[in-house]
Design an enzyme around this catalytic site. Structure first.
Site, PDB file in Angstrom:
ATOM      1  N   LEU A  35       0.663  -1.213   0.127  1.00  0.00           N
ATOM      2  CA  LEU A  35       0.048   0.565  -0.079  1.00  0.00           C
ATOM      3  C   LEU A  35       0.704   1.074   0.013  1.00  0.00           C
ATOM      4  CD1 LEU A  35      -2.606  -1.279   2.568  1.00  0.00           C
ATOM      5  CD2 LEU A  35      -3.145  -0.972   0.129  1.00  0.00           C
ATOM      6  N   ALA A  81       4.294  -6.191  -7.819  1.00  0.00           N
ATOM      7  CA  ALA A  81       4.334  -5.909  -7.072  1.00  0.00           C
ATOM      8  C   ALA A  81       5.502  -4.551  -7.711  1.00  0.00           C
ATOM      9  CB  ALA A  81       5.171  -5.713  -5.857  1.00  0.00           C
ATOM     10  N   THR A  99      12.409  -2.391  -4.454  1.00  0.00           N
ATOM     11  CA  THR A  99      11.385  -2.654  -4.142  1.00  0.00           C
ATOM     12  C   THR A  99      11.141  -3.359  -5.890  1.00  0.00           C
ATOM     13  OG1 THR A  99       9.762  -2.072  -3.573  1.00  0.00           O
ATOM     14  CG2 THR A  99       8.939  -2.713  -5.088  1.00  0.00           C
ATOM     15  N   THR A 124       8.374  -5.504 -18.435  1.00  0.00           N
ATOM     16  CA  THR A 124       7.456  -4.649 -19.605  1.00  0.00           C
ATOM     17  C   THR A 124       8.567  -4.278 -19.946  1.00  0.00           C
ATOM     18  OG1 THR A 124       7.054  -2.149 -19.208  1.00  0.00           O
ATOM     19  CG2 THR A 124       9.321  -2.942 -17.844  1.00  0.00           C
ATOM     20  N   ASP A 125       7.686  -3.928 -21.226  1.00  0.00           N
ATOM     21  CA  ASP A 125       8.462  -3.816 -22.990  1.00  0.00           C
ATOM     22  C   ASP A 125       9.555  -2.575 -22.664  1.00  0.00           C
ATOM     23  OD1 ASP A 125       6.758  -1.174 -23.139  1.00  0.00           O
ATOM     24  OD2 ASP A 125       5.667  -1.540 -24.766  1.00  0.00           O
ATOM     25  N   GLU A 126       9.485  -1.273 -21.782  1.00  0.00           N
ATOM     26  CA  GLU A 126      10.577  -0.842 -21.664  1.00  0.00           C
ATOM     27  C   GLU A 126      12.009  -1.215 -21.793  1.00  0.00           C
ATOM     28  OE1 GLU A 126       9.471   2.220 -19.357  1.00  0.00           O
ATOM     29  OE2 GLU A 126       6.698   2.646 -20.421  1.00  0.00           O
ATOM     30  N   TYR A 149      13.881   3.156 -14.258  1.00  0.00           N
ATOM     31  CA  TYR A 149      12.503   2.536 -13.920  1.00  0.00           C
ATOM     32  C   TYR A 149      12.625   1.729 -14.408  1.00  0.00           C
ATOM     33  CZ  TYR A 149       7.555   0.316 -14.969  1.00  0.00           C
ATOM     34  OH  TYR A 149       7.302  -0.797 -14.868  1.00  0.00           O
ATOM     35  N   LYS A 153      13.528  -2.629 -14.196  1.00  0.00           N
ATOM     36  CA  LYS A 153      12.989  -4.194 -14.057  1.00  0.00           C
ATOM     37  C   LYS A 153      13.737  -4.910 -15.155  1.00  0.00           C
ATOM     38  CE  LYS A 153       8.502  -4.440 -13.667  1.00  0.00           C
ATOM     39  NZ  LYS A 153       8.166  -5.090 -13.031  1.00  0.00           N
ATOM     40  N   ASN A 248       0.189  10.639 -28.355  1.00  0.00           N
ATOM     41  CA  ASN A 248      -0.463  10.832 -26.764  1.00  0.00           C
ATOM     42  C   ASN A 248      -1.230  11.676 -27.411  1.00  0.00           C
ATOM     43  OD1 ASN A 248       1.281   9.218 -25.378  1.00  0.00           O
ATOM     44  ND2 ASN A 248       2.883  10.852 -25.070  1.00  0.00           N
TER      45      ASN A 248
HETATM   46  P1  NAD Z   1       0.771   0.329  -9.900  1.00  0.00           P
HETATM   47  O1  NAD Z   1       2.100   1.516  -9.060  1.00  0.00           O
HETATM   48  O2  NAD Z   1      -0.503   0.686  -9.825  1.00  0.00           O
HETATM   49  O3  NAD Z   1       1.177  -0.703  -8.451  1.00  0.00           O
HETATM   50  C1  NAD Z   1       1.960  -1.093  -7.927  1.00  0.00           C
HETATM   51  C2  NAD Z   1       1.451  -1.800  -6.868  1.00  0.00           C
HETATM   52  O4  NAD Z   1       2.270  -2.891  -6.271  1.00  0.00           O
HETATM   53  C3  NAD Z   1       1.124  -0.913  -5.818  1.00  0.00           C
HETATM   54  O5  NAD Z   1      -0.308  -1.842  -5.349  1.00  0.00           O
HETATM   55  C4  NAD Z   1       2.144  -0.632  -4.833  1.00  0.00           C
HETATM   56  O6  NAD Z   1       1.437  -0.743  -3.714  1.00  0.00           O
HETATM   57  C5  NAD Z   1       2.437  -2.308  -4.792  1.00  0.00           C
HETATM   58  N1  NAD Z   1       3.405  -1.708  -4.322  1.00  0.00           N
HETATM   59  C6  NAD Z   1       4.746  -0.974  -4.059  1.00  0.00           C
HETATM   60  N2  NAD Z   1       5.933  -2.028  -3.697  1.00  0.00           N
HETATM   61  C7  NAD Z   1       5.902  -2.809  -3.383  1.00  0.00           C
HETATM   62  C8  NAD Z   1       6.257  -3.136  -1.894  1.00  0.00           C
HETATM   63  N3  NAD Z   1       7.784  -3.332  -2.185  1.00  0.00           N
HETATM   64  N4  NAD Z   1       5.995  -4.487  -1.623  1.00  0.00           N
HETATM   65  C9  NAD Z   1       4.078  -4.906  -1.604  1.00  0.00           C
HETATM   66  N5  NAD Z   1       3.538  -4.496  -2.880  1.00  0.00           N
HETATM   67  C10 NAD Z   1       4.709  -3.419  -3.097  1.00  0.00           C
HETATM   68  O7  NAD Z   1       1.441  -0.498 -11.016  1.00  0.00           O
HETATM   69  P2  NAD Z   1       0.786  -1.250 -12.282  1.00  0.00           P
HETATM   70  O8  NAD Z   1       0.011  -0.166 -13.689  1.00  0.00           O
HETATM   71  O9  NAD Z   1      -0.546  -2.355 -11.652  1.00  0.00           O
HETATM   72  O10 NAD Z   1       1.936  -2.552 -12.609  1.00  0.00           O
HETATM   73  C11 NAD Z   1       1.848  -3.766 -11.848  1.00  0.00           C
HETATM   74  C12 NAD Z   1       3.138  -3.894 -12.422  1.00  0.00           C
HETATM   75  O11 NAD Z   1       3.013  -3.778 -14.429  1.00  0.00           O
HETATM   76  C13 NAD Z   1       4.012  -3.729 -12.214  1.00  0.00           C
HETATM   77  O12 NAD Z   1       5.473  -4.758 -12.057  1.00  0.00           O
HETATM   78  C14 NAD Z   1       4.138  -2.770 -13.967  1.00  0.00           C
HETATM   79  O13 NAD Z   1       5.836  -3.179 -14.189  1.00  0.00           O
HETATM   80  C15 NAD Z   1       4.401  -4.105 -15.229  1.00  0.00           C
HETATM   81  N6  NAD Z   1       3.590  -2.901 -15.971  1.00  0.00           N
HETATM   82  C16 NAD Z   1       2.372  -2.598 -16.044  1.00  0.00           C
HETATM   83  C17 NAD Z   1       2.446  -1.626 -17.378  1.00  0.00           C
HETATM   84  C18 NAD Z   1       1.542  -0.831 -17.054  1.00  0.00           C
HETATM   85  O14 NAD Z   1       0.870   0.155 -18.126  1.00  0.00           O
HETATM   86  N7  NAD Z   1       0.802  -0.040 -16.355  1.00  0.00           N
HETATM   87  C19 NAD Z   1       2.882  -2.277 -18.292  1.00  0.00           C
HETATM   88  C20 NAD Z   1       3.438  -3.766 -18.214  1.00  0.00           C
HETATM   89  C21 NAD Z   1       3.929  -3.832 -16.978  1.00  0.00           C
HETATM   90  O1  DAU Z   2       5.454   0.270 -21.160  1.00  0.00           O
HETATM   91  C1  DAU Z   2       4.744   0.438 -20.340  1.00  0.00           C
HETATM   92  C2  DAU Z   2       5.032   0.595 -19.520  1.00  0.00           C
HETATM   93  O2  DAU Z   2       3.883   2.177 -19.382  1.00  0.00           O
HETATM   94  C3  DAU Z   2       5.257   0.326 -17.780  1.00  0.00           C
HETATM   95  O3  DAU Z   2       6.030  -0.360 -17.735  1.00  0.00           O
HETATM   96  C4  DAU Z   2       4.880   1.618 -16.930  1.00  0.00           C
HETATM   97  O4  DAU Z   2       4.866   0.830 -15.920  1.00  0.00           O
HETATM   98  C5  DAU Z   2       4.239   2.642 -17.257  1.00  0.00           C
HETATM   99  O5  DAU Z   2       4.106   3.163 -16.205  1.00  0.00           O
HETATM  100  C6  DAU Z   2       3.880   3.021 -18.096  1.00  0.00           C
HETATM  101  O6  DAU Z   2       5.189   3.830 -18.634  1.00  0.00           O
HETATM  102  P1  DAU Z   2       5.239   5.160 -19.715  1.00  0.00           P
HETATM  103  O7  DAU Z   2       6.472   6.274 -19.678  1.00  0.00           O
HETATM  104  O8  DAU Z   2       4.420   4.571 -21.275  1.00  0.00           O
HETATM  105  O9  DAU Z   2       3.688   5.469 -19.263  1.00  0.00           O
HETATM  106  P2  DAU Z   2       3.306   7.213 -19.118  1.00  0.00           P
HETATM  107  O10 DAU Z   2       1.452   7.301 -18.120  1.00  0.00           O
HETATM  108  O11 DAU Z   2       3.839   7.735 -17.783  1.00  0.00           O
HETATM  109  O12 DAU Z   2       2.982   7.618 -20.074  1.00  0.00           O
HETATM  110  C7  DAU Z   2       2.757   7.464 -21.925  1.00  0.00           C
HETATM  111  C8  DAU Z   2       3.388   8.372 -22.139  1.00  0.00           C
HETATM  112  O13 DAU Z   2       2.685   9.603 -22.304  1.00  0.00           O
HETATM  113  C9  DAU Z   2       4.719   8.472 -22.458  1.00  0.00           C
HETATM  114  O14 DAU Z   2       5.494   9.292 -24.160  1.00  0.00           O
HETATM  115  C10 DAU Z   2       5.272  10.628 -21.598  1.00  0.00           C
HETATM  116  C11 DAU Z   2       3.475  10.761 -21.931  1.00  0.00           C
HETATM  117  N1  DAU Z   2       2.935  11.774 -21.350  1.00  0.00           N
HETATM  118  C12 DAU Z   2       2.784  11.677 -19.341  1.00  0.00           C
HETATM  119  C13 DAU Z   2       1.924  11.686 -18.898  1.00  0.00           C
HETATM  120  C14 DAU Z   2       2.294  12.089 -17.563  1.00  0.00           C
HETATM  121  C15 DAU Z   2       2.633  12.678 -21.683  1.00  0.00           C
HETATM  122  O15 DAU Z   2       3.127  13.712 -22.940  1.00  0.00           O
HETATM  123  N2  DAU Z   2       1.969  14.047 -20.630  1.00  0.00           N
HETATM  124  C16 DAU Z   2       1.797  13.225 -19.270  1.00  0.00           C
HETATM  125  O16 DAU Z   2       1.754  14.557 -17.646  1.00  0.00           O
END
Ligand code: NAD
Ligand code: DAU
Length: 342
Positions: A35, A81, A99, A124-126, A149, A153, A248
């Site tokens: 959390l 997480a 983490t 992640t694809d990143e 970040y 990963k 975007n």
């Molecule tokens: P998020 O930030 O919404 O959620 C992360 C969760 O992990 C939170 O509930 C947080 O409380 C918990 N957490 C953080 N540190 C922790 C710790 N030390 N111990 C236990 N819990 C912990 O993230 P998300 O967008 O749901 O992403 C989830 C996973 O998917 C991540 O591993 C992220 O790298 C991966 N991912 C995200 C995206 C995306 O577009 N959001 C895409 C590809 C992969």
């Molecule tokens: O590709 C997967 C990843 O996607 C995950 O691994 C990450 O956890 C997730 O956060 C996301 O990363 P991005 O950096 O691609 O997502 P974000 O939403 O931060 O940004 C998406 C795009 O939008 C990127 O080109 C940055 C841009 N952006 C983002 C924010 C927050 C803006 O132009 N303005 C903004 O305010």
């Protein structure tokens, strides 16, 4: 099957917990989440008294806690997480290293010792870095992370890989593209643009607004993780994506059009340092090997997502005001004890 889902109060994790509980009538989910600011128990509203869902408030870096949870007879671990926001990692990467790297190792080692049958690392694809105008990442693309970040990963991916290679540990890595859908913290682009547009605030786009991401609805991601969990091959990497690239600026325009708001709300702001220009995922391996395919078209998914944020104004307000942080006390008072105290 008893699953340990970590990060199950975050965006994708909470969607996955709901997905599993509704799809499998006999599965049990142990949900371990620290959390942090991104973890929100309101994402799990309605599951407080679910007989097959148990929430544990704790840190994946805590070896005693992880050991205690695993001793409950966990069959598989799905590690969501993470510290997940690129901009925060640029300001300070220390929590990301802790983490995303140390936490992952702290799950791997006891999972190995407890002979867990399956370990899914949600990557992640990143980790692949940035693309030029053409081409897409495949599983054999070089690992070339650009943000702190992404670097953490990638480090976790390498640890997971080494555990499979050295110990024959049954681990799989998934690498998904950008998710969108309900319960996403509005620091990320999609919910930020939607909630700002709803409030009549400006929509900040970094740089020229022409950075490209490859979008997938979170439900399609959950279905892919489910497929890989049950049918994936140990030691493999699977890319997950819906082949839905979008700049975007184009997304901002679609959101404003859907909400009947003026394009003058779009504001170009200072760029993100080291900003990756384009991501694109080739999910062919997952489709061919495991028969998965995305079901939600971008235009349908975007409209549903806009509607969700519009109809869940209380969730948005609680996240923006910080009120969601007190939800734990109201809903889970008794469970604030650590597991070993129970
Ligand atoms: P998020 O930030 O919404 O959620 C992360 C969760 O992990 C939170 O509930 C947080 O409380 C918990 N957490 C953080 N540190 C922790 C710790 N030390 N111990 C236990 N819990 C912990 O993230 P998300 O967008 O749901 O992403 C989830 C996973 O998917 C991540 O591993 C992220 O790298 C991966 N991912 C995200 C995206 C995306 O577009 N959001 C895409 C590809 C992969
Ligand atoms: O590709 C997967 C990843 O996607 C995950 O691994 C990450 O956890 C997730 O956060 C996301 O990363 P991005 O950096 O691609 O997502 P974000 O939403 O931060 O940004 C998406 C795009 O939008 C990127 O080109 C940055 C841009 N952006 C983002 C924010 C927050 C803006 O132009 N303005 C903004 O305010």
């Amino acid at each position: 099957m008893r699953l340990l889902v970590t990060g199950g109060a975050g965006f994708i994790g909470s969607n996955f917990v709901r997905y599993v509980l509704s799809r499998y009538a006999d599965y049990e989910v142990l949900n371990l989440d620290k959390l942090t600011y991104a973890g929100n128990l309101e994402n799990l509203e309605g599951l407080e008294n679910h007989p097959r869902h148990t929430f544990f408030h704790g840190d994946i870096c805590d070896p005693d806690l992880v050991g205690d949870v695993l001793k409950r007879g966990v069959d598989a671990v799905v590690n969501f997480a993470a510290e997940s926001h690129v901009d925060r990692s640029i300001l300070d990467a220390s929590d990301f290293a802790r983490t995303n790297v140390v936490g992952a190792l702290n799950l791997l080692e006891p999972s190995r010792k407890n002979r867990i049958l399956r370990f899914l690392q949600i990557s992640t694809d990143e980790v692949y870095g940035s693309l030029g105008p053409t081409g897409a990442f495949v599983e054999s693309s070089p690992i070339a992370p650009n943000s702190p970040y992404a670097a953490t990963k990638a480090a976790a991916d390498l640890l997971v890989r080494s555990y499979h290679h050295t110990y024959g540990f049954p681990a799989i890595i998934t690498r998904c593209s950008n998710n969108y859908g309900p319960y996403q913290f509005p620091e990320k682009l999609m919910p930020l643009l939607i909630t700002n547009a709803l409030a009549g605030l400006s929509l900040p786009l970094y740089g020229d607004g022409l950075y490209v991401r490859d979008w997938i609805h979170v439900q399609d991601h959950c279905a892919a993780v489910d497929r890989i969990l049950h049918h994936g091959k140990s030691g493999e990497v699977y890319n997950i994506g819906a082949r839905q690239e979008m700049a975007n600026l184009e997304i901002a325009r679609l959101i404003l059009k859907s909400l009947g708001k003026p394009e003058s709300l779009i504001t170009l702001v200072k760029d993100r340092p080291g900003h990756d220009r384009r991501y694109a995922i080739d999910p062919s391996k997952l489709k061919q090997a495991l028969g998965w395919k995305p079901r939600i078209s971008f235009h349908m998914g975007l409209q549903e997502t806009i509607d969700w944020y519009r109809h869940n104004a209380a969730w948005v307000e609680h996240v923006r005001s910080g009120a969601y942080l007190s939800y734990y006390d109201r809903m889970y008072g008794q469970r604030q004890k650590t597991l070993s105290e129970l």
